[in-house]
Design a protein around this motif. Structure first.
Motif, PDB file in Angstrom:
ATOM      1  N   GLU A  39      31.680  80.195  26.140  1.00 28.01           N
ATOM      2  CA  GLU A  39      30.558  80.961  26.677  1.00 28.01           C
ATOM      3  C   GLU A  39      29.442  81.173  25.670  1.00 28.01           C
ATOM      4  N   TYR A  40      29.806  81.347  24.396  1.00 23.33           N
ATOM      5  CA  TYR A  40      28.805  81.697  23.399  1.00 23.33           C
ATOM      6  C   TYR A  40      28.474  80.553  22.438  1.00 23.33           C
ATOM      7  N   PHE A  41      29.017  79.374  22.660  1.00 24.79           N
ATOM      8  CA  PHE A  41      28.810  78.275  21.708  1.00 24.79           C
ATOM      9  C   PHE A  41      27.324  77.971  21.520  1.00 24.79           C
ATOM     10  N   ALA A  42      26.629  77.651  22.607  1.00 27.83           N
ATOM     11  CA  ALA A  42      25.208  77.328  22.502  1.00 27.83           C
ATOM     12  C   ALA A  42      24.350  78.585  22.428  1.00 27.83           C
ATOM     13  N   ALA A  43      24.605  79.517  23.354  1.00 29.78           N
ATOM     14  CA  ALA A  43      23.745  80.694  23.490  1.00 29.78           C
ATOM     15  C   ALA A  43      23.757  81.591  22.252  1.00 29.78           C
ATOM     16  N   PHE A  44      24.869  81.594  21.512  1.00 26.93           N
ATOM     17  CA  PHE A  44      24.927  82.434  20.308  1.00 26.93           C
ATOM     18  C   PHE A  44      24.961  81.600  19.030  1.00 26.93           C
ATOM     19  N   TRP A  45      25.965  80.732  18.902  1.00 26.51           N
ATOM     20  CA  TRP A  45      26.165  80.042  17.631  1.00 26.51           C
ATOM     21  C   TRP A  45      25.078  79.019  17.333  1.00 26.51           C
ATOM     22  N   VAL A  46      24.733  78.191  18.318  1.00 27.98           N
ATOM     23  CA  VAL A  46      23.668  77.207  18.087  1.00 27.98           C
ATOM     24  C   VAL A  46      22.335  77.924  17.869  1.00 27.98           C
ATOM     25  N   GLU A  47      22.084  78.947  18.662  1.00 30.39           N
ATOM     26  CA  GLU A  47      20.839  79.700  18.539  1.00 30.39           C
ATOM     27  C   GLU A  47      20.761  80.448  17.215  1.00 30.39           C
ATOM     28  N   SER A  48      21.891  80.600  16.531  1.00 29.92           N
ATOM     29  CA  SER A  48      21.910  81.303  15.242  1.00 29.92           C
ATOM     30  C   SER A  48      21.466  80.411  14.085  1.00 29.92           C
ATOM     31  N   ILE A  49      21.337  79.122  14.295  1.00 32.10           N
ATOM     32  CA  ILE A  49      21.043  78.203  13.191  1.00 32.10           C
ATOM     33  C   ILE A  49      19.712  78.519  12.499  1.00 32.10           C
ATOM     34  N   PRO A  50      18.620  78.840  13.225  1.00 25.68           N
ATOM     35  CA  PRO A  50      17.405  79.250  12.503  1.00 25.68           C
ATOM     36  C   PRO A  50      17.602  80.509  11.659  1.00 25.68           C
ATOM     37  N   ILE A  51      18.445  81.429  12.130  1.00 23.29           N
ATOM     38  CA  ILE A  51      18.737  82.644  11.361  1.00 23.29           C
ATOM     39  C   ILE A  51      19.517  82.275  10.107  1.00 23.29           C
ATOM     40  N   PHE A  52      20.467  81.359  10.246  1.00 21.03           N
ATOM     41  CA  PHE A  52      21.215  80.837   9.097  1.00 21.03           C
ATOM     42  C   PHE A  52      20.265  80.163   8.110  1.00 21.03           C
ATOM     43  N   TYR A  53      19.318  79.397   8.639  1.00 22.39           N
ATOM     44  CA  TYR A  53      18.332  78.677   7.814  1.00 22.39           C
ATOM     45  C   TYR A  53      17.568  79.642   6.904  1.00 22.39           C
ATOM     46  N   VAL A  54      17.007  80.701   7.486  1.00 22.92           N
ATOM     47  CA  VAL A  54      16.220  81.621   6.679  1.00 22.92           C
ATOM     48  C   VAL A  54      17.120  82.413   5.725  1.00 22.92           C
ATOM     49  N   ALA A  55      18.357  82.685   6.124  1.00 19.24           N
ATOM     50  CA  ALA A  55      19.287  83.397   5.233  1.00 19.24           C
ATOM     51  C   ALA A  55      19.590  82.559   3.995  1.00 19.24           C
ATOM     52  N   ILE A  56      19.836  81.260   4.194  1.00 16.36           N
ATOM     53  CA  ILE A  56      20.090  80.362   3.064  1.00 16.36           C
ATOM     54  C   ILE A  56      18.855  80.267   2.167  1.00 16.36           C
ATOM     55  N   LEU A  57      17.686  80.156   2.786  1.00 16.41           N
ATOM     56  CA  LEU A  57      16.449  80.047   2.013  1.00 16.41           C
ATOM     57  C   LEU A  57      16.185  81.308   1.199  1.00 16.41           C
ATOM     58  N   LEU A  58      16.445  82.466   1.787  1.00 18.96           N
ATOM     59  CA  LEU A  58      16.279  83.737   1.061  1.00 18.96           C
ATOM     60  C   LEU A  58      17.275  83.827  -0.097  1.00 18.96           C
ATOM     61  N   LEU A  59      18.491  83.374   0.143  1.00 17.70           N
ATOM     62  CA  LEU A  59      19.510  83.375  -0.919  1.00 17.70           C
ATOM     63  C   LEU A  59      19.067  82.506  -2.087  1.00 17.70           C
ATOM     64  N   PHE A  60      18.599  81.303  -1.785  1.00 13.99           N
ATOM     65  CA  PHE A  60      18.143  80.398  -2.835  1.00 13.99           C
ATOM     66  C   PHE A  60      16.919  80.969  -3.548  1.00 13.99           C
ATOM     67  N   SER A  61      16.025  81.600  -2.794  1.00 14.44           N
ATOM     68  CA  SER A  61      14.779  82.117  -3.381  1.00 14.44           C
ATOM     69  C   SER A  61      15.045  83.244  -4.366  1.00 14.44           C
ATOM     70  N   HIS A  62      16.035  84.076  -4.064  1.00 16.21           N
ATOM     71  CA  HIS A  62      16.270  85.285  -4.876  1.00 16.21           C
ATOM     72  C   HIS A  62      17.319  85.111  -5.958  1.00 16.21           C
ATOM     73  N   PHE A  63      18.238  84.168  -5.769  1.00 17.66           N
ATOM     74  CA  PHE A  63      19.378  84.131  -6.687  1.00 17.66           C
ATOM     75  C   PHE A  63      19.589  82.793  -7.401  1.00 17.66           C
ATOM     76  N   LEU A  64      19.211  81.680  -6.790  1.00 14.26           N
ATOM     77  CA  LEU A  64      19.609  80.396  -7.359  1.00 14.26           C
ATOM     78  C   LEU A  64      18.463  79.596  -7.955  1.00 14.26           C
ATOM     79  N   PHE A  65      17.243  79.809  -7.516  1.00 10.95           N
ATOM     80  CA  PHE A  65      16.137  78.990  -8.016  1.00 10.95           C
ATOM     81  C   PHE A  65      15.065  79.872  -8.661  1.00 10.95           C
TER      82      PHE A  65
END
Length: 274
Positions: A248-274
């Motif tokens: 039920e939630y595969f596309a509507a939640f998990w797939v739709e979460s990928i842009p949120i994951f994207y910005v979370a990874i970018l924020l992590l790299f911006s503040h801690f790794l680069f």
């Protein structure tokens, strides 16, 4: 557990989740071009997404069954009205150029849902649905921020705009596969025309193309290309495991979460790794 499920269902069906996804792409733009945006702009995008998506999804149902709406749909209607009011409030704090660009994108959204002639809307034209959605997402998350902050429309902006279109097209593939059992043949979706396996191959091609475009930018950042690559790997995996019979939630939640994951990874790299 029933209460939690009701909350999650409302969160998804009221378009809060997709609004967070779109707003996340705006933050990605802000980080990529090192250009801060006001809280009003983020609010504009967030509440406009809720209003627009709920209009597309529920306007017809509300019109046909306005006297017998379920409690959940009534709650979504009320929430959408409040979101629209907040959208209008944010609109008064936005640059006029941005408003003009937003009107054009709003027109696309409107005619995506409302028939132009002979009961035909843009979403019913064969092969058009996903392209319209991708253009609107890219416009809202790349063009409007550039207009708002006066960022020149140089090569990097247009490459990011193109990447966003391609990435959103890839994001929609799990939804297209899921909807195979519901969509009319006249829609001419990718899985209908090519089959599931060829559609998945096409999706992987889109992802590779997105990463390759990064190499043509004038300003290439290790943190950005790393975050984009990780996001694309996750999206590629999701596309490969997509099937008609999904949870039920595969596309509507998990797939739709990928842009949120994207910005979370970018924020992590911006503040801690680069």
């Amino acid at each position: 557990m029933r209460i939690i499920k009701n909350i999650v269902d409302f969160y998804i069906k009221s378009s809060i989740h997709v609004a967070l996804a779109v707003t996340s792409f705006v933050k990605v733009w802000s980080l990529e071009f090192n250009s801060s945006l006001s809280i009003y702009f983020y609010g504009l995008v967030f509440f406009a997404t809720i209003s627009g998506y709920n209009f597309v999804k529920y306007a017809k149902a509300a019109g046909l069954h306005h006297r017998s709406l379920t409690n959940s749909l009534q709650a979504i209607q009320a929430f959408s009205f409040v979101s629209f009011c907040l959208f209008l409030y944010c609109l008064f704090h936005i640059d006029f150029k941005t408003i003009v660009g937003g009107v054009a994108l709003s027109a696309l959204t409107f005619f995506y849902a409302v028939p132009l002639f002979r009961k035909t809307s843009l979403r019913t034209l064969a092969g058009i649905k996903v392209v319209i959605v991708a253009i609107v997402w890219a416009g809202v998350t790349c063009v409007l921020p550039s207009l708002e902050n006066g960022v020149p429309f140089d090569t990097d902006v247009w490459l990011t705009f193109t990447q966003r279109i391609v990435l959103v097209l890839a994001l929609m593939i799990p939804f297209e596969i899921r909807d195979l059992k519901f969509d009319e043949l006249a829609l001419g979706t990718m899985p209908q025309q090519w089959g599931i396996n060829k559609t998945k191959i096409f999706g992987i091609g889109l992802i590779v193309f997105t990463i390759l475009l990064e190499g043509f930018k004038d300003v290439i950042s290790a943190k950005h290309i790393s975050a984009l690559s990780i996001t694309c790997v996750v999206l590629g995996f999701v596309i490969l495991i997509s099937k008609k019979k999904q949870s039920e939630y595969f596309a509507a939640f998990w797939v739709e979460s990928i842009p949120i994951f994207y910005v979370a990874i970018l924020l992590l790299f911006s503040h801690f790794l680069f």
